[in-house]
Scaffold this active site. Structure first.
Site, mmCIF file in Angstrom:
data_model
loop_
_atom_site.group_PDB
_atom_site.id
_atom_site.type_symbol
_atom_site.label_atom_id
_atom_site.label_comp_id
_atom_site.label_asym_id
_atom_site.label_seq_id
_atom_site.Cartn_x
_atom_site.Cartn_y
_atom_site.Cartn_z
ATOM 1 N N GLU A 35 -89.440 -98.674 -3.121
ATOM 2 C CA GLU A 35 -89.514 -99.712 -4.152
ATOM 3 C C GLU A 35 -88.321 -100.679 -4.093
ATOM 4 O O GLU A 35 -87.442 -100.668 -4.955
ATOM 5 C CB GLU A 35 -89.644 -99.073 -5.533
ATOM 6 N N GLU A 131 -97.617 -93.542 -2.958
ATOM 7 C CA GLU A 131 -97.279 -93.011 -4.276
ATOM 8 C C GLU A 131 -98.230 -93.552 -5.324
ATOM 9 O O GLU A 131 -98.507 -94.752 -5.365
ATOM 10 C CB GLU A 131 -95.846 -93.379 -4.676
#
Length: 353
Positions: A35, A131
């Protein structure tokens, strides 16, 4: 990350991979940064622009792995579907692109169709959803089954749920960790009791029947006469042994009756309750598919409950095998006039799962 830290970080990746390999665990893939738009302070995180990630891969990580004769797949980005510009910027760099195997995605924002757009631009680069926390209490806007079906329909080679097993508060965590993330199994550490979550059963519709080496095959859905605008969602696969698998989800508030057709002359009709999920599997050219359903969510905390659950499945399977089936010589693209949907499987060659 300062430029002076790029070389030590690449060396760290090498040592990390070597340590696992020495213990008999060769790692399949890595991402340079989780991220990169989310530099949180409550657990390890860092900003990493696409330009900087491309430079790190080109000048440090890629060469370091090559010199160490390590060959994990390098997956770029590793965040949500709403920023396809990030992987595109790296893939547009021909020097960085040669080290990149594909793009890693998360499910918390945007639409999975972004993966198809990247695939169309760079068809040799794979898509992975690395994810997603879904289900009751999860932070994704999708249910697990919607996540699976839509991701694989848009070229995802693998999908990963957060997490296998967590305690009832979503831990253990590093710092505050992820608030609202859920697992496949919830464990009460005080009592030792555990519960299979909805995600466990949703995942079983794919992982139990779609085996390693399977291919996603094309399937089409033909709209028939519906009194509402929520047609079933589906995805189809072919396993290495030739068996076919079709998973169907009914998102509407009504039961749906639909027909599944394959090989131009085999078909059967099925009625799926509201919010229901069903997996169909049949082998080779057998005219009668094996039909499997997994509806409920149960807590198997004792052998008695496990045995009762198993006997219930046997009874359900016995009832399913009584579903009428018939042959239909109509062409694959025929539009049926009954209330429901029509699916037809047609071979293509997307990436293997």
């Amino acid at each position: 990350l300062t430029a002076s830290a790029y070389k030590p970080l690449a060396a760290y990746f090498v040592k990390f991979l070597q340590a696992y390999k020495e213990r008999g665990i060769p790692l399949y893939a890595i991402t340079p940064q989780n991220e990169p738009f989310n530099p949180v302070e409550t657990y390890p995180g860092m900003s990493f622009s696409a330009l900087d990630e491309a430079s790190f891969i080109t000048n440090y990580l890629g060469p370091a792995l090559k010199n160490a004769t390590l060959a994990p797949k390098i997956l770029i980005y590793d965040q949500n579907w709403d920023r396809p510009d990030y992987p595109l910027e790296i893939l547009n760099d021909p020097t960085a692109q040669r080290y990149v195997s594909g793009t890693a995605w998360h499910c918390y924002a945007g639409d999975p169709s972004m993966m198809t757009k990247i695939h169309q631009a760079y068809p040799s680069k794979d898509m992975y959803v690395t994810e997603c926390s879904t289900g009751q209490g999860g932070i994704a806007p999708l249910s697990a089954i919607e996540f699976f079906l839509r991701s694989t329909q848009h070229w995802a080679k693998a999908v990963v749920l957060w997490n296998i097993a967590l305690d009832i508060s979503g831990g253990p965590k590093i710092g505050e960790g992820c608030g609202g993330c859920t697992g496949l199994v919830a464990i009460d550490q005080a009592t030792g009791q555990f519960t299979y979550t909805d995600n466990y059963y949703h995942l079983g519709h794919l992982s139990k029947f779609v085996v390693p080496g399977a291919y996603h095959i094309a399937s089409t859905i033909t709209r028939a006469s519906f009194p509402y605008d929520s047609p079933p969602e589906e995805v189809a696969f072919q396993n290495p042994d030739g068996s076919k698998v079709v998973i169907v989800y009914n998102p509407s508030s009504w039961s749906d009756t639909f027909k599944i057709r394959w090989n131009t002359h085999h078909s059967f009709v099925y009625t799926l309750p509201s919010k229901g999920i069903v997996t169909f599997k049949w082998a080779g050219k057998l005219p009668s598919p094996l039909i499997t359903t997994m509806w409920g969510r149960k807590d198997h905390t004792s052998w008695f409950r496990l045995i009762r659950w198993f006997l219930s499945l046997l009874a359900l399977a016995a009832s399913l095998f009584s579903i009428p089936q018939h042959r239909d010589p109509s062409p694959l693209n025929h539009r049926f006039t009954f209330r429901g949907e029509s699916f037809s499987a047609q071979a293509r060659s997307p990436p293997a799962l």
